[in-house]
Design an enzyme around this catalytic site. Structure first.
Site, mmCIF file in Angstrom:
data_model
loop_
_atom_site.group_PDB
_atom_site.id
_atom_site.type_symbol
_atom_site.label_atom_id
_atom_site.label_comp_id
_atom_site.label_asym_id
_atom_site.label_seq_id
_atom_site.Cartn_x
_atom_site.Cartn_y
_atom_site.Cartn_z
ATOM 1 C CG ASP A 474 44.017 41.092 37.637
ATOM 2 O OD1 ASP A 474 44.906 40.438 38.104
ATOM 3 O OD2 ASP A 474 42.635 40.926 37.968
ATOM 4 C CG ASP A 543 42.578 38.418 44.659
ATOM 5 O OD1 ASP A 543 42.442 39.679 44.460
ATOM 6 O OD2 ASP A 543 42.667 37.550 43.730
HETATM 7 C C1 DGJ Z 1 42.041 39.258 40.332
HETATM 8 C C2 DGJ Z 1 42.235 40.385 41.132
HETATM 9 O O1 DGJ Z 1 43.183 40.452 42.198
HETATM 10 C C3 DGJ Z 1 40.976 40.984 41.755
HETATM 11 O O2 DGJ Z 1 41.068 42.241 42.450
HETATM 12 C C4 DGJ Z 1 39.786 41.390 40.532
HETATM 13 O O3 DGJ Z 1 40.414 42.168 39.679
HETATM 14 C C5 DGJ Z 1 39.835 39.907 39.758
HETATM 15 N N1 DGJ Z 1 41.028 39.296 39.476
HETATM 16 C C6 DGJ Z 1 38.842 40.235 38.609
HETATM 17 O O4 DGJ Z 1 38.991 39.119 37.656
#
Ligand code: DGJ
Length: 723
Positions: A474, A543
């Site tokens: 991430d 997201d």
């Molecule tokens: C952002 C990501 O896009 C999510 O899927 C998740 O992993 C969160 N960060 C976790 O902090």
């Protein structure tokens, strides 16, 4: 097909599938672009030149008529200060503070294989043309690389600059490519957005002057993707010309289209020179990232299918690209930071028997990471939360027949972390200016060797000491206060140096653990680019897990990136991002148009609901090969109406699935039809929605009426199976 040089006319012909790219050496020594389009014969193309005697035009000194102005030529590598007043591709400053440049052809080679770029990802390829030009004024030697492909209408380009002079040179601009087109009857298409609504489609006519998209965030960004296409005003999904370009780069980029007095169009792509300066010492080299050009005479659909085939066959890690993808259950939206061994084991148990085959433990397993304010940088298992370390959960997953995946955010650090307390100067910041924070976090200064070494070591230790099959990588903020406390004057290209540091880490970890499947992520899809795709065969697309929003996001993303690159999850409702309710079946059908998975709490599901999950996974397994290898036809755009429709067809034409979503149910509405594509016209196909067979030509010509259940955001799928 291949690469040819006709000495008699001084012309290079690059032939990829169905296309020709041609340029020549002029008698003045510069490279004149001649043609990029449908395949043409290898003959003299000099007639495309349209030089006229213009008032107020400066011509080259050896011009016998008042017409030889670089302004009027289509130039392959335009520079500054010598009668081309349009945007240049390269700007180099010498010790006299002059940026005037005159690049002249020296030689060329046809290399048997495409050389990799030192320190940067790029696509694979065969025969490559390397044309060398020299600037006698400042001593720089420029090499332009071109690769052609037999099976895709793609040409890749990049540039290398070497200082062969006696004094240091300062590069203030080094784009990867310039493509001059002989008219301006184009529109620019690009992908814009924001967090949770990435890669929406923009289409706008060009105008006199400059159209530009860019990023200055040290990330290819969710705001604008490093992709653009020039399309004719009449170009549609399946008809008309489209020239797509995509930069294999994850940092600051620019794509510009300039229309000048001659009503020609100059398309430029490369690293953004907004905050860029690179000093090149004697004999040093600078390489630009690679630009991928697609030519399609079959509209946007043809362009997308070419990009998809190209990335699958020549860019994405071939260990994973066509292998069945993990079907994951991810705990993020189900638990956020609130979990322990017991909860996670129950979570794993709930997935047993559904066909889901990988459990991914998301954020929160390390350091003092009980919320998003602390812990980043401390990649040590939080044993208060996970007693005994990761072993209990990993063993439980493996014993349950599930693989195990783990989340990391290697580039980041919280001020509330042991790492920051020990190394406060390891963050990207000006020492005397309190830095802005993004999600309460700071960025590790990856331009520093010791920081890169730390990151590689701590992440490697976790990967070595635990049986991990999958990593989700991430990255949750973009850069401000672009300053490394260790770089000094090299801060002038700090963003590029950061990206090179990032690639070094990716290279070490991805190659160091070849059995591990890496997924990319950046607050969802905020760094979705070909360079990331080189390391990570799939990327978390957004997201935003709302099924309706996903139709828009995935449709836009598919303009350039294959469906197998898009990680897509079925999530809970009301949706955590939009609050919207959509049917469970629709969420699955839309998530199936990518590398599918689940991100909700199955422990709360009834037996019946779990059976539904199982049926969905089975339905996905029927089409997973289509997602990995098939051709995509976009039949209806959610940007243009009430319906979304995408069709996947296997390369052998045997099987096709059409997925349609109707957004709002209009009572007493009218029938919605799709006109499927890519079928074998003469073959009989069993049409699942009709319960009988029709010829491919009939299905394509007469279309199919799509029936829906009542309600909003409902989906219907139709299978076409060749008999
Ligand atoms: C952002 C990501 O896009 C999510 O899927 C998740 O992993 C969160 N960060 C976790 O902090």
């Amino acid at each position: 097909m291949g690469i040819f040089y006709d000495k008699t006319i001084g012309t290079f012909f690059l032939e990829s599938k169905d296309v020709t790219y041609a340029f020549r050496v002029t008698r003045f020594g510069f490279l004149e672009h001649l043609y990029f389009g449908k395949r043409v014969a290898r003959e003299d193309l000099s007639h495309v030149e349209a030089l006229i005697g213009r008032g107020q035009e400066n011509v080259l000194p050896d011009s016998e008529k008042r017409i030889h102005s670089l302004n009027q030529y289509l130039n392959e590598c335009p520079t500054y200060g010598r009668s081309d007043n349009r945007e240049s591709m390269l700007a180099v400053c010498d010790d006299r503070y002059s940026r005037i440049s005159e690049l002249k052809y020296v030689s060329h080679k046809i290399l048997p294989a495409k050389p990799a770029i030192d320190g940067m990802p790029s696509s694979r390829g065969g025969k490559t043309l390397a044309v060398t030009l020299k600037d006698a004024l400042n001593g720089s030697v420029v090499t332009l690389f071109y690769t052609a492909y037999d099976d895709v209408p793609v040409i890749t380009r990049r540039m290398e600059i070497e200082n062969k002079g006696k004094k240091p040179l300062v590069i203030t601009r080094a784009y990867s490519a310039c493509l001059d087109l002989c008219d301006d009857d184009w529109q620019a298409l690009s992908l814009y957005g924001a967090w949770a609504r990435e890669r929406f489609i923009d289409r706008t006519p060009l105008h006199h002057g400059i159209w530009e998209i860019d990023s200055k965030r040290c990330s290819s960004s969710g705001q604008l993707n490093p992709f653009a296409a020039l399309v004719r005003p009449h170009t549609t999904e399946e008809n008309g010309e489209a020239i797509g370009v995509n930069l294999v780069y994850s940092g600051d980029f620019t794509v510009k289209a300039q229309v000048d007095q001659d009503e020609t169009t100059r398309l430029l792509v490369g690293i953004n020179d907004y905050d860029f300066e690179w000093t090149l010492g004697k004999n040093e080299k600078f390489s630009t990232p690679e630009a991928v050009f697609v030519y399609s005479a079959d509209g946007l659909g043809g362009m997308s299918r070419a990009f998809h085939d190209f990335y699958r066959n020549y860019l994405i890690n071939d260990r994973f690209v066509y292998a069945a993808r993990p079907i994951v259950i991810n705990n993020w939206e189900a638990t956020y930071f609130n979990f322990d061994n017991e909860k996670l084991c129950a979570f794993i148990d709930s997935a047993k028997g559904t066909g889901i085959n990988t459990f991914v433990l998301d954020d929160g397993w390390f350091g003092k990471r009980n919320n998003d304010k602390a812990g980043l940088g401390d990649w040590f298992i939080n044993t208060d939360k996970l007693e005994g370390g990761l072993t209990t959960v990993i063993n439980h997953a493996h014993e349950s027949g599930l693989k195990f995946g783990l989340w990391f955010e290697p580039e980041m650090i919280n001020v509330d972390s042991d790492l920051y307390r020990e190394h406060p100067d390891w963050i990207v910041a000006l020492p005397d200016l309190k830095p802005c924070a993004g999600r309460d976090q700071q960025i590790l200064d990856l331009t520093r060797k010791e920081v890169r070494e730390y990151v590689i070591k701590v992440v490697s230790d976790i990967l070595k000491n635990n049986a991990i099959d999958y990593v989700k990588w991430d990255m949750n903020r973009t850069m401000t206060e672009n300053f490394s406390q260790a770089l000094g004057e090299k801060n002038k290209a700090m963003h590029h140096r950061y990206i090179l540091g990032l690639y070094e880490i990716c290279e070490a970890l991805v190659n160091g653990f070849p059995h591990i499947f890496f997924e990319g992520c950046a607050s969802g899809g905020c760094r979705f680019d070909p360079a990331m795709l080189y390391y990570f065969p799939q990327i978390w697309t957004s997201d935003d897990t709302d099924a309706y929003m996903r139709t828009l996001i995935q449709y836009g993303t598919s303009l350039c990136y294959p469906l197998s690159a898009m990680s897509c999850h079925v999530a809970a409702c009301p949706n955590h991002q939009t609050g919207r309710n959509t049917p469970f079946a629709s969420r699955a059908d839309i998530a199936h148009l990518g590398a599918t998975g689940y991100e909700l709490d199955l422990t709360k599901f009834t037996e019946e609901e779990l059976e539904e999950v199982k049926a969905q996974v089975n339905k996905y397994n029927e089409m997973s090969d289509l997602v990995l290898k098939g051709d995509l036809y976009r039949l209806a755009s959610p940007f243009e109406g009430n319906y979304f429709a995408e069709q996947l067809v296997s390369k052998d034409g045997k099987f096709s699935r059409i997925t349609v979503m109707r957004n709002l149910n209009l009572p007493n509405g009218i029938a919605f039809r799709v006109y499927p594509k890519g079928l074998d016209e003469k073959a009989d196909y069993y049409v699942s929605s009709l319960g009988r067979a029709l010829k491919g030509a009939t299905i394509a010509g007469a279309g199919l009426v799509v029936n829906f259940d009542r309600g909003d955001f409902v989906t219907t799928t139709i299978d076409l199976t060749r008999k």
